[in-house]
Structures are given as structure tokens and as C-alpha cells.
Design a protein around this motif. Structure first.
Motif, PDB file in Angstrom:
ATOM      1  N   ILE A 182       0.828  -1.203   0.000  1.00  0.00           N
ATOM      2  CA  ILE A 182       0.000   0.000   0.000  1.00  0.00           C
ATOM      3  C   ILE A 182       0.863   1.253   0.000  1.00  0.00           C
ATOM      4  O   ILE A 182       0.497   2.278  -0.584  1.00  0.00           O
ATOM      5  N   ARG A 183       2.039   1.187   0.646  1.00  0.00           N
ATOM      6  CA  ARG A 183       2.931   2.353   0.657  1.00  0.00           C
ATOM      7  C   ARG A 183       3.421   2.674  -0.753  1.00  0.00           C
ATOM      8  O   ARG A 183       3.535   3.845  -1.128  1.00  0.00           O
ATOM      9  N   LYS A 184       3.676   1.640  -1.539  1.00  0.00           N
ATOM     10  CA  LYS A 184       4.105   1.857  -2.924  1.00  0.00           C
ATOM     11  C   LYS A 184       2.968   2.444  -3.761  1.00  0.00           C
ATOM     12  O   LYS A 184       3.186   3.291  -4.627  1.00  0.00           O
ATOM     13  N   ALA A 187       2.828   6.088  -2.927  1.00  0.00           N
ATOM     14  CA  ALA A 187       3.970   6.786  -3.520  1.00  0.00           C
ATOM     15  C   ALA A 187       3.802   6.935  -5.026  1.00  0.00           C
ATOM     16  O   ALA A 187       4.126   7.980  -5.598  1.00  0.00           O
ATOM     17  N   ASP A 188       3.269   5.887  -5.694  1.00  0.00           N
ATOM     18  CA  ASP A 188       3.049   5.969  -7.142  1.00  0.00           C
ATOM     19  C   ASP A 188       2.008   7.031  -7.478  1.00  0.00           C
ATOM     20  O   ASP A 188       2.144   7.753  -8.476  1.00  0.00           O
ATOM     21  N   THR A 315       2.119  14.158  10.529  1.00  0.00           N
ATOM     22  CA  THR A 315       1.439  14.045   9.240  1.00  0.00           C
ATOM     23  C   THR A 315       2.124  14.931   8.218  1.00  0.00           C
ATOM     24  O   THR A 315       2.393  16.108   8.483  1.00  0.00           O
ATOM     25  N   CYS A 316       2.408  14.350   7.049  1.00  0.00           N
ATOM     26  CA  CYS A 316       3.052  15.096   5.963  1.00  0.00           C
ATOM     27  C   CYS A 316       2.072  16.132   5.400  1.00  0.00           C
ATOM     28  O   CYS A 316       0.918  15.807   5.110  1.00  0.00           O
ATOM     29  N   ASN A 317       2.530  17.377   5.221  1.00  0.00           N
ATOM     30  CA  ASN A 317       1.672  18.427   4.671  1.00  0.00           C
ATOM     31  C   ASN A 317       1.420  18.263   3.182  1.00  0.00           C
ATOM     32  O   ASN A 317       0.498  18.877   2.637  1.00  0.00           O
ATOM     33  N   ILE A 318       2.225  17.427   2.502  1.00  0.00           N
ATOM     34  CA  ILE A 318       2.092  17.283   1.053  1.00  0.00           C
ATOM     35  C   ILE A 318       1.147  16.140   0.700  1.00  0.00           C
ATOM     36  O   ILE A 318       0.136  16.338   0.043  1.00  0.00           O
ATOM     37  N   CYS A 319       1.468  14.902   1.166  1.00  0.00           N
ATOM     38  CA  CYS A 319       0.653  13.735   0.797  1.00  0.00           C
ATOM     39  C   CYS A 319      -0.164  13.196   1.954  1.00  0.00           C
ATOM     40  O   CYS A 319      -0.821  12.175   1.816  1.00  0.00           O
ATOM     41  N   THR A 320      -0.142  13.852   3.129  1.00  0.00           N
ATOM     42  CA  THR A 320      -0.926  13.506   4.320  1.00  0.00           C
ATOM     43  C   THR A 320      -0.614  12.125   4.863  1.00  0.00           C
ATOM     44  O   THR A 320      -1.425  11.550   5.561  1.00  0.00           O
ATOM     45  N   CYS A 330       9.199  12.549   4.963  1.00  0.00           N
ATOM     46  CA  CYS A 330       8.048  11.684   4.649  1.00  0.00           C
ATOM     47  C   CYS A 330       8.522  10.422   3.941  1.00  0.00           C
ATOM     48  O   CYS A 330       9.344  10.483   3.025  1.00  0.00           O
ATOM     49  N   ASP A 331       7.984   9.274   4.352  1.00  0.00           N
ATOM     50  CA  ASP A 331       8.394   7.998   3.766  1.00  0.00           C
ATOM     51  C   ASP A 331       7.829   7.794   2.377  1.00  0.00           C
ATOM     52  O   ASP A 331       8.289   6.927   1.651  1.00  0.00           O
ATOM     53  N   ALA A 332       6.825   8.590   1.958  1.00  0.00           N
ATOM     54  CA  ALA A 332       6.209   8.421   0.639  1.00  0.00           C
ATOM     55  C   ALA A 332       6.744   9.424  -0.372  1.00  0.00           C
ATOM     56  O   ALA A 332       7.143   9.048  -1.466  1.00  0.00           O
TER      57      ALA A 332
END
Length: 417
Positions: A182-184, A187-188, A315-320, A330-332
Motif C-alpha cells: 500500500i505504501r508503494k 507513492a506511485d 502528518t506530511c503536509n504534502i501527501c498527508t 516523509c516515507d512516501a
């Protein structure tokens, strides 16, 4: 039967490239899929054309707020192979946003997010393009009353819902397969947004040259006037989308229009984005967030422990994406972690008649490294009086350590402590 003006006046394709008839059909299909979104906002496009620029990364261009929209239909390294239709439609939605917004700023990404949501809702409810309904059957014939168009649209949406129930398929696309990372997937999706944004030539120095090249190589086809039955079907699906939006946002629902093209998403306040880059993708829905990884604690480190916090994730401000507190980016999407807000700690109120606990009552509760705490324990153990290391069993002669009260060989208890 009465006819209305088309939302897209002309199509333009390169007649000298292979599979030129398929290119024209692809342009018409892309237009038919986004026309309900355009009609709801009163948008019109003069010319929808294909282009194949030498810049491999370019995917789309909006010239003069919809006067001409260019889309890449073919792969940059093989003009005979066409890009998947859904990716071309996504680029088309991106370029439609430039009718309202020029730069790739926060309002632009908010509008793009809304258009994507509406397109996915149309696919989920069975809309396959103008003049077609779910099974691809041409309507034609006499004029369809609006109530009949709504009935057919609801029937198609219900049929699509029943067919996809329990399949795990996400509106109009493929769902996450069992065993897929799901992480991939997240990211995709974020990378796809970045690719489309970076592949947009709107507002660049190259845009005028691209428009002139398409004028020289393109073959124009005048669009046919839209049928009233097509308009009735579009309006029926728009009604279904508005109903779903009302249920989703409740009292915060704002209908989309030419004055407010982003609808409810534009009315809801968003967290601020970093100002370092203007090509950041819009946020990913919260339902797709993966579970955070547990933080790793290094007991051998001699560095002092970081100050305590009420949050063990950020929480990432870009991809949440929700990241563990130990992650600095961010890991994504690799966005740098924002600075956490500072909040004063309020001590709990003490009970009447009791002395509030002091900070130094227990040395092990102070914020020290694990190595310092181990030294304190060893020092306390060394200060205790030392006794014999072990004892001999009076029954079998087996030697046992002092902490054991019974013999491991015969079970006899030692005679003295």
C-alpha cells in the motif's frame, strides 16, 4: 430535435502519424468523459489537439485559458503506442484547471482534486461518455424527458454499484490487490501527480512554439453539435454527483459553479503548504493512509533523550501520510518534516493535603539516557553488602547460586539464608 452548442468546438490530430484515426477517436472520447464537469462550470474549449513535442516529459498544454488544449496521446519513445486513456484524462483535467488558475498553487491543486473526485464519481456511477449509457448503447431516437434521463442514470449507477460490491475495486479503477504494498501505491499516486504537474507546458516560454507547431501539422475536425439527449444524461449524472457531495459534506456543502469551480473542497480550509516549491501534488485521501511503523529505540546511545511530546507521529503536509516521530522526512514523498508546534505542559492538580511530587524523587524517572540509568542501577547494586556467591546442597552436594532456595538436582531446600 433541438441542438445546443458543443463544449469543444474542434478536434485536431496529426494526420501524418500512424493510427491517426484512433488518435481522433481518443480525443473525442476524452472530451466526452469530461463534458459533464465542463458543463457544470460553464467551461468551453476552442480546439482539443494532440501533440508530440520533442521534450519527452511534456504531457499537456492549455493555451490562452482554453482557446487550445494540447494532450500527449502517444508514448515519447514510440509514436505507434498510445498512453492509457485514464492517464490522458487525468492530464486533461489538469489542463482544464488552467482555465481558472494560472500557477500551480494551492487553489489550483484544490480544483484539480475536485475535478478528479467528480470524474471518479462519474465512472463509478456508470457514465461512459456522451450519447452512451453504461453498456455503451447509443441512445438516439426521440428526445428523452429529464425524469426519464434521471431514472436511467440512477438505474445504471445502481447496476454498477451491485456489480462492484465486495470486489474491492476503487471507483473506475483497479483496487489494491491482495499482497500489494500500500505504501508503494500511495507513492506511485503522489509521483503521478508530480509527473503531470512537471509535464505541463502552460505558461512556459515553450508554449507559443508548441501551439505554432500543432497549427502546421494538425488536421482539424469540426465537432458535431451536442444532442439534447446527451445534455439530459449529463445533467442527470450531475444531479447524482451533487447528491453524493451533499451527503459527504453535510452543512458544509457548496455547489460547484463558474464562480466557485472547486465547490466544497474550495470552501473547506486547508493546512498551509511549504512555500519552497509550487509543484507540490494535492493531498491524498485519508482513507488510503497506511499504519505507521513502530519507532526504533537505541539503548546504546549516549546522547540525551529528545524532549517528550504528546504525539508519537506526524502528518506530511504534502501527501498527508502519517509518519513515525523518528522520521525526519516523509516515507512516501520525501518531504522534510515540519517543525512541531510548541505547547506548554500543564502539571496535574494536586489533591488537598498531599504534597505534589517533586521532579527528583526517583532518579530513574528523570529524562536521562539508557546508559546513565544503567550506571545508576549498577552503582546501587555495588553499594549493597555482598554475601556468598552460592551454597552446596546438603543432600546431593550440588552447587547452587545464592538467589536459588532449592536445589535443582534433588529439590532440597538450603539450610540457611
Amino acid at each position: 430535435m433541438l441542438e445546443i452548442d458543443p463544449l469543444i468546438a474542434e478536434y485536431e490530430h496529426d494526420k501524418f502519424r500512424p493510427r491517426e484515426a484512433e488518435a481522433l477517436q481518443t480525443l473525442r472520447k476524452v472530451a466526452s468523459l469530461v463534458k459533464p464537469i465542463m458543463r457544470q462550470r460553464g467551461w468551453k474549449v476552442g480546439i482539443l489537439t494532440e501533440f508530440w513535442p520533442p521534450e519527452k516529459n511534456l504531457l499537456g498544454l492549455n493555451w490562452n485559458k482554453g482557446q487550445k488544449i494540447c494532450l500527449r496521446l502517444r508514448y515519447p519513445y514510440d509514436e505507434r503506442q498510445f498512453i492509457p486513456l485514464e492517464e490522458v484524462v487525468d492530464t486533461m483535467l489538469h489542463e482544464l484547471c488552467h482555465i481558472v488558475h494560472g500557477p500551480h498553487d494551492e487553489p489550483f491543486h484544490t480544483l484539480w482534486n475536485q475535478l478528479r473526485t467528480e470524474h471518479e464519481q462519474l465512472l463509478r456511477k456508470g457514465y461512459t461518455g456522451e450519447g452512451f449509457l453504461s453498456e455503451g448503447r447509443k441512445l438516439g431516437g426521440a428526445r428523452i424527458p429529464m425524469h426519464e434521463a434521471r431514472r436511467q442514470a440512477r438505474a445504471a449507477a445502481e447496476k454498477r454499484r451491485l456489480l462492484s460490491a465486495g470486489s474491492g475495486q476503487k471507483l473506475g479503477g483497479t483496487g489494491v490487490r491482495r499482497g500489494e504494498n500500500i505504501r508503494k501505491v500511495i507513492a506511485d499516486a503522489a509521483q503521478r501527480r508530480i509527473t503531470v504537474t512537471q509535464g505541463c507546458a502552460s505558461g512556459t516560454d515553450r508554449s507559443r512554439g508548441i501551439v505554432e507547431e500543432t497549427n502546421q501539422n494538425g488536421f482539424r475536425t469540426k465537432a458535431e453539435n451536442d444532442d439534447e439527449n446527451d445534455e439530459a444524461i449529463m445533467l442527470a449524472y450531475i444531479d447524482l454527483i451533487e447528491e453524493e457531495e451533499r451527503e459527504k459534506y453535510g452543512d458544509a456543502y457548496v455547489p460547484t459553479s463558474s464562480d466557485n469551480p472547486a465547490g466544497s473542497q474550495g470552501a473547506i480550509p486547508r493546512p498551509p503548504r511549504p512555500s519552497s516549491s509550487s509543484n507540490n501534488p494535492p493531498p491524498i485521501p485519508t482513507s488510503t493512509k497506511p499504519a505507521p511503523k513502530p519507532p526504533v529505540v537505541d539503548l546504546t546511545s549516549t546522547a540525551p533523550s529528545p524532549p517528550s511530546s504528546d504525539y508519537d507521529s506526524w502528518t506530511c503536509n504534502i501527501c498527508t501520510l502519517v509518519n513515525p516521530s523518528t522520521y525526519l522526512c516523509c516515507d512516501a514523498c520525501n518531504t522534510e518534516r515540519p517543525t512541531p508546534p510548541s505547547s506548554p505542559k500543564i502539571p496535574p492538580p494536586s489533591r488537598q493535603g498531599q504534597t505534589p511530587p517533586t521532579k527528583n524523587n526517583n532518579p530513574l524517572t528523570n529524562k536521562k539516557s539508557a546508559l546513565d540509568n544503567l550506571k545508576i542501577i549498577e552503582k546501587a547494586a555495588a553499594s549493597k553488602p555482598k554475601g556468598p556467591m552460592g551454597w552446596l546442597c546438603h543432600n546431593c552436594g550440588n552447587w547452587m547460586e545464592s538467589e536459588w532456595w532449592t536445589c535443582a538436582g534433588c529439590g532440597s531446600m538450603k539450610l540457611s539464608s
